[in-house]
Design an enzyme around this catalytic site. Structure first.
Site, PDB file in Angstrom:
ATOM      1  N   HIS A 186       0.815  -1.215   0.000  1.00 35.23           N
ATOM      2  CA  HIS A 186       0.000   0.000   0.000  1.00 35.23           C
ATOM      3  C   HIS A 186       0.843   1.257   0.000  1.00 35.23           C
ATOM      4  CE1 HIS A 186      -3.891  -1.476  -0.177  1.00 35.23           C
ATOM      5  NE2 HIS A 186      -3.619  -2.408   0.717  1.00 35.23           N
ATOM      6  N   ARG A 287     -10.961   0.420  -9.475  1.00 36.24           N
ATOM      7  CA  ARG A 287     -11.022  -0.547  -8.366  1.00 36.24           C
ATOM      8  C   ARG A 287     -12.296  -0.284  -7.572  1.00 36.24           C
ATOM      9  NH1 ARG A 287      -4.957   0.392  -8.044  1.00 36.24           N
ATOM     10  NH2 ARG A 287      -4.002  -1.674  -8.078  1.00 36.24           N
ATOM     11  N   ARG A 323     -13.565  -2.816 -12.781  1.00 43.72           N
ATOM     12  CA  ARG A 323     -13.268  -4.146 -12.234  1.00 43.72           C
ATOM     13  C   ARG A 323     -14.293  -4.474 -11.162  1.00 43.72           C
ATOM     14  NH1 ARG A 323      -7.741  -5.408  -9.238  1.00 43.72           N
ATOM     15  NH2 ARG A 323      -8.655  -4.152  -7.579  1.00 43.72           N
ATOM     16  N   GLU A 412      -3.899 -12.312 -13.562  1.00 43.35           N
ATOM     17  CA  GLU A 412      -3.039 -12.072 -12.389  1.00 43.35           C
ATOM     18  C   GLU A 412      -2.747 -13.373 -11.660  1.00 43.35           C
ATOM     19  OE1 GLU A 412      -4.954  -9.175  -9.867  1.00 43.35           O
ATOM     20  OE2 GLU A 412      -6.922 -10.071 -10.088  1.00 43.35           O
ATOM     21  N   ASN A 435       0.792  -6.885 -10.210  1.00 40.16           N
ATOM     22  CA  ASN A 435       1.078  -6.929  -8.770  1.00 40.16           C
ATOM     23  C   ASN A 435       0.828  -8.345  -8.255  1.00 40.16           C
ATOM     24  OD1 ASN A 435       1.166  -4.183  -9.166  1.00 40.16           O
ATOM     25  ND2 ASN A 435      -0.818  -3.792  -8.243  1.00 40.16           N
ATOM     26  N   ASP A 436      -0.376  -8.845  -8.522  1.00 40.45           N
ATOM     27  CA  ASP A 436      -0.681 -10.190  -8.056  1.00 40.45           C
ATOM     28  C   ASP A 436       0.032 -11.244  -8.896  1.00 40.45           C
ATOM     29  OD1 ASP A 436      -2.291 -10.056  -5.714  1.00 40.45           O
ATOM     30  OD2 ASP A 436      -3.869  -9.154  -6.923  1.00 40.45           O
ATOM     31  N   ARG A 446       2.979 -10.003  -1.513  1.00 35.97           N
ATOM     32  CA  ARG A 446       3.312  -8.656  -1.974  1.00 35.97           C
ATOM     33  C   ARG A 446       3.431  -7.644  -0.848  1.00 35.97           C
ATOM     34  NH1 ARG A 446      -2.295  -7.125  -5.230  1.00 35.97           N
ATOM     35  NH2 ARG A 446      -1.845  -4.940  -4.885  1.00 35.97           N
ATOM     36  N   CYS A 484      -2.408  -3.225 -15.945  1.00 33.31           N
ATOM     37  CA  CYS A 484      -2.895  -2.242 -14.975  1.00 33.31           C
ATOM     38  C   CYS A 484      -2.219  -2.395 -13.619  1.00 33.31           C
ATOM     39  CB  CYS A 484      -4.414  -2.328 -14.834  1.00 33.31           C
ATOM     40  SG  CYS A 484      -4.977  -3.897 -14.166  1.00 33.31           S
TER      41      CYS A 484
HETATM   42  C1  PEP Z   1      -2.771  -6.235  -9.731  1.00 35.74           C
HETATM   43  O1  PEP Z   1      -2.845  -7.239  -9.027  1.00 35.74           O
HETATM   44  O2  PEP Z   1      -1.791  -5.968 -10.458  1.00 35.74           O
HETATM   45  C2  PEP Z   1      -3.873  -5.254  -9.745  1.00 35.74           C
HETATM   46  C3  PEP Z   1      -3.864  -4.255 -10.595  1.00 35.74           C
HETATM   47  O3  PEP Z   1      -4.850  -5.394  -8.834  1.00 35.74           O
HETATM   48  P1  PEP Z   1      -4.721  -4.982  -7.269  1.00 35.74           P
HETATM   49  O4  PEP Z   1      -3.418  -4.266  -7.101  1.00 35.74           O
HETATM   50  O5  PEP Z   1      -5.892  -4.139  -6.971  1.00 35.74           O
HETATM   51  O6  PEP Z   1      -4.759  -6.325  -6.612  1.00 35.74           O
HETATM   52 MG    MG Z   2      -4.729  -7.818  -8.205  1.00 36.12          MG
END
Ligand code: PEP
Ligand code: MG
Length: 559
Positions: A186, A287, A323, A412, A435-436, A446, A484
């Protein structure tokens, strides 16, 4: 020398350090008044503390940004709330110590607000915030949350929570550095959305004394106490290139005109308006769970439609990718998430919540469809955490059922990337959530600082999955592929992703200008060569270094 962490948002600044105060410990249950204490005097002391908290918050509100001002004013009012002070007074008269009395009284008041539901339920958070401030005041320790200051500083913490952002005033907080947190944590997301230089996972920075002068380099991931001439020059250079990086010309493209629309990641209407003002070519990730993080009941279809309509309104004629709720793991929603799961990141999150709480997804899609009817935005919809072809097909059929014409999936989970040609068969597009995708590919949470080097989207294995997704999307009938995840906001990685064949990049709006500028410095053929360097590197670190060596513009701009 300095502390090496992971740079998550560029920028080079020098300022003094303030550490985030320790979270406040709960006063001992059963705490009683000290022997011989006069309850009337203790109550008077509590009222004085309440007034001090009120005045301090009011004063901060005068200096805060629009959002922060509202939060601070609401909390200030709560500090003088008669219901709270009376309830605490009663407990004190009955012999409870002042700190414990405030704690328990606030618990009761918060429960009453919650029971009222709606707007009043949201006031429960203010009560609990004010409780912590009152106890800190009684104890004579710093209030929890971002430290107050009238002079600029660099904020250091173990990690930051989303709730900390409301009062983070970017006119005084010049940079962030955390000892924990990974590049997708975060703190990283907050830093990028606020445009603050930031370093995460810089172990040892908690030892830097309060008030010491430090240099933070958010591109190199460095925190250097006692900065010298070299650091001062770098900070001055950054200050002078900041203007170039403040404006995006509104068209993402390579030097030879290959178009890569640059879109924004948003969480509500305010973000969307800010993104539109910064030239975003649409929204690549809305989001929706961010609209309802504090809700413990499911928002109604009408309430949801209002929230979505407000975002669409910022982008008439442009694409907005909504999403569906990604509840769970690092973003629990009280009405959807089972918080007792042993492994929340591998649990019932994202699209999977439809298995355990059926109906919520369908109602959300209806709300999106309702909002889409009377908007000029081009509404696309995607599901998070899709792992298999039948899941994608089911999502597409739900979208068709309410008349939503452009269904897509987030890629993801590694299985979706590996089998992209079949997973994308029934949907119109894919959006890579790097990210995921990184945390699942590398099996590295993460949120964890110690795993930050694994949790790096430069990992060649992650880039290989991006390449496989692009190939699978072609095989599935030339389906569009966007990115994204936070990787799209890294200008060097944006060049790599473009070279790998990604069609759009979506990021926090503050990064649009930097990404746009660097992308325009290379041709598509050069981006492809550069992508090959990262893809074929032995490690993330080598890949990044090889790519940066081909993009001298990064250093020129302090990126
Ligand atoms: C991701 O996982 O890259 C993503 C964009 O979703 P979030 O960060 O909201 O899990
Ligand atoms: Mg994600």
């Amino acid at each position: 020398m300095g502390f090496q962490g992971v740079g998550v948002n560029p920028g080079r600044v020098i300022a003094t350090v303030k550490h985030m105060p320790e979270p406040l410990a709960e006063p001992q249950a059963g705490e009683t008044l000290p022997p011989g204490a006069d309850p009337a005097e203790v109550i008077a002391g509590l009222k004085a503390a309440a007034l001090a908290v009120h005045d301090e918050l009011k004063e901060r509100a005068t200096r805060a940004s629009e959002d922060g001002k509202a939060v601070l004013e609401a909390t200030a009012l709560m500090a003088k709330d008669t219901m709270l002070l009376k309830a605490a007074g009663k407990l004190i008269t009955a012999g409870t110590g002042a700190e414990r009395a405030v704690w328990e009284a606030a618990e009761g008041v918060a429960a009453q607000f919650k029971a009222l539901g709606g707007y009043m339920a949201e006031r429960a958070t203010d009560v609990l915030d004010v409780r912590a401030r009152l106890v800190a005041q009684l104890r004579g320790v710093p209030a929890p949350g971002i430290p107050a200051s009238s002079t600029p500083f660099i904020l250091m913490a173990e990690d930051l929570a989303p709730a900390d952002t409301a009062t983070l005033d970017t006119s005084v907080v010049l940079a962030l550095a955390t000892s924990g947190g990974g590049p997708q944590s975060h703190t990283a997301i907050i830093a990028r959305s606020l445009g603050l230089p930031a370093v995460v996972a810089a172990e040892g920075i908690e030892e830097i004394p309060e008030g010491a002068e430090v240099y933070v380099d958010g591109a190199a991931g460095l925190v250097v106490p006692e900065p010298g001439d070299e650091e001062r020059e770098a900070a001055a250079k950054w200050a002078s290139s900041a203007a170039t990086l403040a404006t995006f010309d509104g068209e993402g493209a390579t030097a030879d005109g290959h178009l890569v629309p640059l879109l924004a990641n948003v969480g509500n209407a305010k973000d969307a308006e800010a993104a539109a003002a910064l030239g975003a070519q649409g929204v690549g990730l809305f989001r929706t769970e961010f609209c309802f993080l504090e809700r413990d009941t499911e928002p109604s279809v009408n309430e949801q439609a209002d929230a979505y309509r407000a975002v669409f309104a910022a982008f008439p004629g442009k694409k907005v990718v909504v999403r569906t709720l990604d509840a769970g793991a690092d973003k629990p929603l009280p009405f959807l998430t089972d918080t007792t799961e042993p492994n929340p990141a591998l649990g019932v999150r994202g699209y999977r919540t439809d298995w355990t709480t059926p109906g919520v997804l369908e109602r959300q899609l209806s709300a999106i469809a309702v909002a889409a009817v009377d908007t000029e935005a081009e509404v696309w919809v995607m599901a998070p955490m899709i792992a298999t072809q039948p899941e994608a097909a089911h999502f597409a059929s739900l979208c068709a059922g309410v008349g939503l014409k452009t269904p897509g999936v987030m890629v993801e989970v590694p299985s979706a990337a590996l089998n992209a040609s079949s997973v994308l068969k029934d949907v119109a597009f894919a959006s890579l959530g790097t990210n995921d995708l990184t945390q699942y590919t590398m099996a590295a949470d993460r949120m964890l600082g110690p795993l930050a080097s694994l949790n790096d989207p430069w990992q060649p294995a992650v880039l290989r999955l991006v390449q496989l997704t692009v190939e699978g999307a072609k095989a599935a009938g030339d389906k569009a592929v966007g990115v994204c995840g936070e990787s799209a906001a890294d200008p060097a990685l944006a060049v790599v992703l473009t070279g790998l064949g990604v069609n759009t990049l979506s990021m926090t709006a503050r990064s649009l200008a930097a990404v746009g500028t660097v992308l325009k410095s290379v041709t598509l053929a050069e981006a492809q060569e550069i992508a090959a360097l990262a893809l074929n590197a032995a490690t993330a670190v080598e890949g990044r270094a090889a790519v940066r060596a081909r993009l001298p513009i990064l250093d020129d701009l302090g990126l």
